[in-house]
Design a protein around this motif. Sequence first.
Motif, PDB file in Angstrom:
ATOM      1  N   THR A  57       0.831  -1.201   0.000  1.00  0.00           N
ATOM      2  CA  THR A  57       0.000   0.000   0.000  1.00  0.00           C
ATOM      3  C   THR A  57       0.864   1.250   0.000  1.00  0.00           C
ATOM      4  OG1 THR A  57      -1.695  -1.184   1.214  1.00  0.00           O
ATOM      5  CG2 THR A  57      -1.763   1.211   1.340  1.00  0.00           C
ATOM      6  N   SER A  58       0.462   2.193  -0.827  1.00  0.00           N
ATOM      7  CA  SER A  58       1.240   3.415  -0.991  1.00  0.00           C
ATOM      8  C   SER A  58       0.901   4.440   0.092  1.00  0.00           C
ATOM      9  CB  SER A  58       0.928   3.990  -2.372  1.00  0.00           C
ATOM     10  OG  SER A  58       1.444   5.284  -2.479  1.00  0.00           O
ATOM     11  N   PRO A  59       1.927   5.066   0.678  1.00  0.00           N
ATOM     12  CA  PRO A  59       1.635   6.210   1.554  1.00  0.00           C
ATOM     13  C   PRO A  59       1.126   7.372   0.711  1.00  0.00           C
ATOM     14  CG  PRO A  59       4.008   5.986   1.203  1.00  0.00           C
ATOM     15  CD  PRO A  59       3.352   4.808   0.527  1.00  0.00           C
ATOM     16  N   LYS A  60       0.383   8.267   1.339  1.00  0.00           N
ATOM     17  CA  LYS A  60      -0.004   9.484   0.621  1.00  0.00           C
ATOM     18  C   LYS A  60       1.265  10.282   0.317  1.00  0.00           C
ATOM     19  CE  LYS A  60      -4.710  10.412   1.897  1.00  0.00           C
ATOM     20  NZ  LYS A  60      -5.138  10.484   0.491  1.00  0.00           N
ATOM     21  N   PRO A  61       1.348  10.833  -0.905  1.00  0.00           N
ATOM     22  CA  PRO A  61       2.574  11.554  -1.286  1.00  0.00           C
ATOM     23  C   PRO A  61       2.965  12.598  -0.239  1.00  0.00           C
ATOM     24  CG  PRO A  61       1.128  11.323  -3.185  1.00  0.00           C
ATOM     25  CD  PRO A  61       0.376  10.770  -2.007  1.00  0.00           C
ATOM     26  N   GLU A  62       1.959  13.291   0.322  1.00  0.00           N
ATOM     27  CA  GLU A  62       2.285  14.367   1.274  1.00  0.00           C
ATOM     28  C   GLU A  62       2.761  13.821   2.622  1.00  0.00           C
ATOM     29  OE1 GLU A  62      -0.633  13.696  -0.199  1.00  0.00           O
ATOM     30  OE2 GLU A  62      -2.366  14.242   1.057  1.00  0.00           O
ATOM     31  N   ASP A  63       2.628  12.484   2.817  1.00  0.00           N
ATOM     32  CA  ASP A  63       3.068  11.907   4.091  1.00  0.00           C
ATOM     33  C   ASP A  63       4.360  11.107   3.955  1.00  0.00           C
ATOM     34  OD1 ASP A  63       0.810  13.040   5.105  1.00  0.00           O
ATOM     35  OD2 ASP A  63      -0.277  11.159   5.462  1.00  0.00           O
ATOM     36  N   ILE A  64       4.945  11.122   2.738  1.00  0.00           N
ATOM     37  CA  ILE A  64       6.173  10.335   2.548  1.00  0.00           C
ATOM     38  C   ILE A  64       7.316  10.889   3.389  1.00  0.00           C
ATOM     39  CG2 ILE A  64       7.962   9.709   0.846  1.00  0.00           C
ATOM     40  CD1 ILE A  64       5.805   9.187  -1.161  1.00  0.00           C
ATOM     41  N   ASP A  65       7.340  12.224   3.561  1.00  0.00           N
ATOM     42  CA  ASP A  65       8.388  12.818   4.410  1.00  0.00           C
ATOM     43  C   ASP A  65       8.301  12.271   5.836  1.00  0.00           C
ATOM     44  OD1 ASP A  65       9.446  14.227   2.388  1.00  0.00           O
ATOM     45  OD2 ASP A  65       8.570  16.173   2.948  1.00  0.00           O
ATOM     46  N   ALA A  66       7.087  12.195   6.351  1.00  0.00           N
ATOM     47  CA  ALA A  66       6.896  11.658   7.705  1.00  0.00           C
ATOM     48  C   ALA A  66       7.394  10.219   7.772  1.00  0.00           C
ATOM     49  CB  ALA A  66       5.425  11.728   8.102  1.00  0.00           C
ATOM     50  N   MET A  67       7.137   9.462   6.695  1.00  0.00           N
ATOM     51  CA  MET A  67       7.581   8.072   6.662  1.00  0.00           C
ATOM     52  C   MET A  67       9.108   7.998   6.673  1.00  0.00           C
ATOM     53  SD  MET A  67       6.473   5.264   3.830  1.00  0.00           S
ATOM     54  CE  MET A  67       7.280   3.667   3.653  1.00  0.00           C
ATOM     55  N   MET A  68       9.712   8.847   5.878  1.00  0.00           N
ATOM     56  CA  MET A  68      11.163   8.812   5.776  1.00  0.00           C
ATOM     57  C   MET A  68      11.812   9.246   7.087  1.00  0.00           C
ATOM     58  SD  MET A  68      11.859   7.565   2.902  1.00  0.00           S
ATOM     59  CE  MET A  68      10.989   7.164   1.390  1.00  0.00           C
ATOM     60  N   SER A  69      11.146  10.196   7.787  1.00  0.00           N
ATOM     61  CA  SER A  69      11.749  10.701   9.020  1.00  0.00           C
ATOM     62  C   SER A  69      11.347   9.851  10.220  1.00  0.00           C
ATOM     63  CB  SER A  69      11.323  12.156   9.240  1.00  0.00           C
ATOM     64  OG  SER A  69       9.926  12.225   9.438  1.00  0.00           O
ATOM     65  N   GLY A  70      10.585   8.784   9.975  1.00  0.00           N
ATOM     66  CA  GLY A  70      10.297   7.840  11.067  1.00  0.00           C
ATOM     67  C   GLY A  70       9.092   8.195  11.906  1.00  0.00           C
ATOM     68  N   ASP A  71       8.334   9.207  11.487  1.00  0.00           N
ATOM     69  CA  ASP A  71       7.133   9.580  12.238  1.00  0.00           C
ATOM     70  C   ASP A  71       5.981   8.699  11.737  1.00  0.00           C
ATOM     71  OD1 ASP A  71       5.356  10.836  13.827  1.00  0.00           O
ATOM     72  OD2 ASP A  71       5.532  12.825  12.892  1.00  0.00           O
ATOM     73  N   LEU A  72       6.088   7.401  12.003  1.00  0.00           N
ATOM     74  CA  LEU A  72       5.288   6.411  11.272  1.00  0.00           C
ATOM     75  C   LEU A  72       3.798   6.437  11.607  1.00  0.00           C
ATOM     76  CD1 LEU A  72       7.837   3.453  11.400  1.00  0.00           C
ATOM     77  CD2 LEU A  72       7.459   5.108   9.563  1.00  0.00           C
ATOM     78  N   GLY A  73       3.455   6.834  12.812  1.00  0.00           N
ATOM     79  CA  GLY A  73       2.041   6.872  13.201  1.00  0.00           C
ATOM     80  C   GLY A  73       1.264   7.922  12.419  1.00  0.00           C
ATOM     81  N   LYS A  74       1.980   8.879  11.869  1.00  0.00           N
ATOM     82  CA  LYS A  74       1.337  10.001  11.162  1.00  0.00           C
ATOM     83  C   LYS A  74       1.023   9.668   9.709  1.00  0.00           C
ATOM     84  CE  LYS A  74       1.245  13.788  13.813  1.00  0.00           C
ATOM     85  NZ  LYS A  74       2.517  14.290  14.381  1.00  0.00           N
ATOM     86  N   VAL A  75       1.620   8.614   9.201  1.00  0.00           N
ATOM     87  CA  VAL A  75       1.562   8.396   7.757  1.00  0.00           C
ATOM     88  C   VAL A  75       0.213   7.816   7.347  1.00  0.00           C
ATOM     89  CG1 VAL A  75       2.678   7.299   5.782  1.00  0.00           C
ATOM     90  CG2 VAL A  75       4.033   7.947   7.794  1.00  0.00           C
ATOM     91  N   ARG A  76      -0.464   8.534   6.490  1.00  0.00           N
ATOM     92  CA  ARG A  76      -1.727   8.012   5.960  1.00  0.00           C
ATOM     93  C   ARG A  76      -1.476   7.308   4.627  1.00  0.00           C
ATOM     94  NH1 ARG A  76      -4.602  13.366   5.338  1.00  0.00           N
ATOM     95  NH2 ARG A  76      -2.430  13.759   4.769  1.00  0.00           N
ATOM     96  N   ALA A  77      -2.361   6.377   4.311  1.00  0.00           N
ATOM     97  CA  ALA A  77      -2.211   5.604   3.079  1.00  0.00           C
ATOM     98  C   ALA A  77      -3.266   6.008   2.067  1.00  0.00           C
ATOM     99  CB  ALA A  77      -2.364   4.116   3.381  1.00  0.00           C
ATOM    100  N   ASN A  78      -2.958   5.779   0.803  1.00  0.00           N
ATOM    101  CA  ASN A  78      -3.983   5.876  -0.229  1.00  0.00           C
ATOM    102  C   ASN A  78      -4.793   4.585  -0.217  1.00  0.00           C
ATOM    103  OD1 ASN A  78      -3.963   8.393  -1.525  1.00  0.00           O
ATOM    104  ND2 ASN A  78      -2.006   7.889  -2.496  1.00  0.00           N
ATOM    105  N   ALA A  79      -5.459   4.358   0.912  1.00  0.00           N
ATOM    106  CA  ALA A  79      -6.205   3.107   1.092  1.00  0.00           C
ATOM    107  C   ALA A  79      -7.660   3.428   1.385  1.00  0.00           C
ATOM    108  CB  ALA A  79      -5.617   2.296   2.230  1.00  0.00           C
ATOM    109  N   TYR A  80      -8.534   2.518   0.987  1.00  0.00           N
ATOM    110  CA  TYR A  80      -9.975   2.798   1.069  1.00  0.00           C
ATOM    111  C   TYR A  80     -10.749   1.508   1.282  1.00  0.00           C
ATOM    112  CZ  TYR A  80      -8.167   2.121  -3.641  1.00  0.00           C
ATOM    113  OH  TYR A  80      -7.428   1.665  -4.702  1.00  0.00           O
ATOM    114  N   ASP A  81     -11.839   1.623   2.004  1.00  0.00           N
ATOM    115  CA  ASP A  81     -12.760   0.505   2.198  1.00  0.00           C
ATOM    116  C   ASP A  81     -14.140   0.918   1.720  1.00  0.00           C
ATOM    117  OD1 ASP A  81     -10.890  -1.140   3.346  1.00  0.00           O
ATOM    118  OD2 ASP A  81     -11.694  -1.023   5.388  1.00  0.00           O
ATOM    119  N   LEU A  82     -14.857  -0.025   1.129  1.00  0.00           N
ATOM    120  CA  LEU A  82     -16.245   0.239   0.793  1.00  0.00           C
ATOM    121  C   LEU A  82     -17.127  -0.391   1.875  1.00  0.00           C
ATOM    122  CD1 LEU A  82     -18.039   1.571  -1.410  1.00  0.00           C
ATOM    123  CD2 LEU A  82     -18.415  -0.733  -2.289  1.00  0.00           C
ATOM    124  N   VAL A  83     -18.024   0.433   2.420  1.00  0.00           N
ATOM    125  CA  VAL A  83     -18.846   0.006   3.553  1.00  0.00           C
ATOM    126  C   VAL A  83     -20.317   0.049   3.156  1.00  0.00           C
ATOM    127  CG1 VAL A  83     -19.480   0.514   5.938  1.00  0.00           C
ATOM    128  CG2 VAL A  83     -17.114   0.872   5.170  1.00  0.00           C
TER     129      VAL A  83
END
Lengths: 587, 587
Positions: free
Chosen positions: B453-479
């Motif tokens: 699953t891909s992180p949101k482009p705007e959250d890749i910096d957070a991923m790289m800097s290790g702020d992992l709880g902040k990283v949102r994904a381009n993920a979706y569920d249909l309910v």
Amino acid sequence: MFRSHTNGELRLANVGQEVTLCGWVQKMRDKGGMIWVDLRDRYGITQLMLEEGKTDANTLQIARSLGREFVVQAKGVVVERLSKNDKIATGDIEIKVSSVEILNPAKLPPFLIEDETDGGDDVRMKYRYLDLRRNPVRNSLQLRHRMAREVRNYLDSLEFIEVETPVLIKSTPEGARDFVVPSRMNPGEFYALPQSPQTFKQLLMVSGFDRYYQIVKCFRDEDLRADRQPEFTQIDCEMAFVQQEDVLNVFEGLIKHLFKTVKNIEVGEVSRMTYAHAMKYYGSDKPDIRFGMKFVELKGEERDLTSGKDFQVFDASNLVVGINVKGASEYTRKQIDELTDFVKRPQIGAKGLVNVKYNLDGTIKSSVDKFYTEEDLKAWVAAFESEPGDLMLILSGDGDKVRKQLNELRLELGNRLGLRNPDEYSVHWVVDFPLLEYGEEENRWFAMHHPFTSPKPEDIDAMMSGDLGKVRANAYDLVVNGVEVGGGSIRIFQKDLQSKMFEVLGFTPEEAKAQFGFLLDAFEYGAPPHGGLAFGFDRLCSLFGGTESIRDFIAFPKNNAGRDVMIDSPSPLAAAQLDELKIKSTL
Amino acid sequence: MFRSHTNGELRLANVGQEVTLCGWVQKMRDKGGMIWVDLRDRYGITQLMLEEGKTDANTLQIARSLGREFVVQAKGVVVERLSKNDKIATGDIEIKVSSVEILNPAKLPPFLIEDETDGGDDVRMKYRYLDLRRNPVRNSLQLRHRMAREVRNYLDSLEFIEVETPVLIKSTPEGARDFVVPSRMNPGEFYALPQSPQTFKQLLMVSGFDRYYQIVKCFRDEDLRADRQPEFTQIDCEMAFVQQEDVLNVFEGLIKHLFKTVKNIEVGEVSRMTYAHAMKYYGSDKPDIRFGMKFVELKGEERDLTSGKDFQVFDASNLVVGINVKGASEYTRKQIDELTDFVKRPQIGAKGLVNVKYNLDGTIKSSVDKFYTEEDLKAWVAAFESEPGDLMLILSGDGDKVRKQLNELRLELGNRLGLRNPDEYSVHWVVDFPLLEYGEEENRWFAMHHPFTSPKPEDIDAMMSGDLGKVRANAYDLVVNGVEVGGGSIRIFQKDLQSKMFEVLGFTPEEAKAQFGFLLDAFEYGAPPHGGLAFGFDRLCSLFGGTESIRDFIAFPKNNAGRDVMIDSPSPLAAAQLDELKIKSTL
């Protein structure tokens, strides 16, 4: 939105439109200040055009950095092409590019991504995802999709219901070897993967589903030949309240529907041939009847035109049988030798080949002139219904064994004479298979089809009295161009007859109950007469695709050692996984 | 031909015709010299009629020997019925029988083959083939077939290609436990059954298939809950050159198409809600939004209306949150106690429930009157936007834990108040899921969806800097109606980012290469941006069928111990089979 159009859809009518395209770089030319890029996707190829002095320098620079198989996004305007390319659907236009973005660069592929590739089998299997980019491979899988769709269209229109049967089932001793799956929740116990959903579809008939089908994965742990896969796909079908004719009618309808809708071919009448006839006249239970060359017996049950002339080879044989090759009397010594070598190959195993030439001048010349007079040979010519110019090829030996050898020779001659035209299709049924065949090695009877196949009602007495070789089954195969594409049978639906069948196959009553008790039970709660068949879907697709190999019709096939070399599977497990499953390796 | 018509097709227009029918005896009446037999098949019921003195004696005798579920063939003439039965489609006619043949007798079934049966779960599982005869069960499977067909119709119309991916693949450590298959040809090595075709569908995108789908069996060796099966079916889909919006549009189109064609329901706008919003206002990542009752925080990040009043329970909580129940102010002590008991159940785990009644007379009465003045409570009422007659129910505790408790209470009240109408459908997306979740026990990060699953482009910096709880994904569920029917994501398609993801999940570079080297390699040869999703097909069918359990939508389900009690599987293997596989049991 990454793109406004695919690479297969722009036409002259789109000239002037601003478009965004995505795809892979198929090839590039950079010449005289002009750059052309062929951009490819599944739908086609569109030509991009950039021009020194007109396109901005940055975009030109990006374009010049592109390599084969780079993934790019290009924006630009649709313009009419000066020199049309009538080989591609978009050949009237090109894109005057205003910007290019590299979405993902690509290393140089290990083989050419072209219709004709330079990659060997091994490298193409390892990089299967690249091989799948080539048009012939992708087209094969698109054909498969279209065929699956038409199978469903046809069967749905006849009120068949597709029902998914389980993949985790129970291992049974009869038939091929099962793949098995250790159960963690039930330690010491195993599931098996289905070789076919046979018993489940029969239970669905007991349940009153009336007409069932499924396009379904099946599994056999067999030593792999060139064209076998451990997992393969069947079109699996079953009908209740039917006799053999009903089943044949429905499924020759299916094959006609497929030929019509997928290949626009009208298949004529689908003939029926008994197994006995097929073996006697073609030496095969799946004869290719696109051409004649039927077997003629010189010595057999009906006559003997060869004995008593001191030719030991024929005298020692219970069968002397041959084929008449039209217009081949002028075959050279070399050609005849080639055919002799062919039948003597170990996998065919004939001892020699007798030839009789009925020359255009009316003379008869044979390789056994020493033993047979012209009068004798004239009787042979009459038996073969030969005409001047024909060549008779004759084998001798033991019954079905020599027939199988002659079958190979007949097919070889069919190939050599161009009688097996891949664009011509013959479709026919072979019926009345034997119910049982004797395993000499194992010293017992085996079900020729499977243990659920019904004997013909008129042969049940023979079955009961133990005359097992005589018992014919209500079993049938569908043969297309000498390839068995499907087969099935009317099933046993009475508990007593099914129990008898298990007994004949060497099951004790306890073994029968342990393995198939659920089916025997089910037959006591109101089982209707039923029958069905299964088609080998991979093979059917390859036949429609006009190739021999099924591999290109399977997205991710395994090699002959059962390995997926791309993902490197099978592979060792972590010790903890084995521990959880309560198993260990004995290596 | 066993029959001329099915039991569902004869009408007044057929009166006078000679017909032959086959089916099961549903029931019989023998009264005053008349015998009526209801003959059943998948298509319907037709009444047979025999009459003392008119029908011949032998036929009468056979008819009198019939029992429930006997399989019979009856011949006769279609006549108009004197007393019509408007409950069945053939109710205007009956068959005046001239002959009856018993095709197969039946033992008395162990339970009633009626819409309402007297059989318990266990006996119906053991005799699944009899349970499948009942209309509700067969209808469920016919619905499944219709849905699969409409899924294919829709996706085919959008140029998706169905491609079969392998069942024998490779075990991977991430995710749920794999079922494994020992390889006989590669001793000591194992295949695994796929938990999903995830990597294969991504490779098909690398191959340029552009739009892929498959209705496919998947496998998870998990401890089974009531409504889980070890093998289950997914509608698996993937698209290239797409962003999240493209995927959402295509698949909300699919769900609309299914509702329209299968249930004739027009689904309105499919709304989107972020994961953060869903958790904050519904305490669930799959909220049922057929009704309101959104969460209101009295103490949280935005305000604090509870602290400093000596109520220790609230003071010790970082979140005080409740729902406003319309028109429930007159709930009795007993009703409130029930709700309190409900939230205190161990599987929910709340310590207690605070209630505030805003009575119709305008007074406010709460279970915490000791601590809060009327003024305080009025502020609460304002926060809840309560009106006279409403009841506020309030929980407190620790962040998401208390939200999940309140979610259960909200759904329970939805049920009690009849707000979850099964004939009303709400369909919406939940988007922007976290990429990772922390496993407290394992002390490491896990992929919330899967490692691709891909992180949101705007959250890749957070991923790289290790702020992992902040990283949102381009993920979706249909309910749909509070049930997650599908989910997916935009995938990583760059080798570097994928490698980083494996690193974050604790893979060494060597482990990543051993497990997923083929995918990392593939990303270097021109991988396009891509994304997709998968629907749980069993659950989707049960939702359309209006029931909670998926079992009736699976022809041959397994029980909670992973057993098929009908065929008695899994089962022990013969020693020779284990020997061939080079494994042994460690039990």
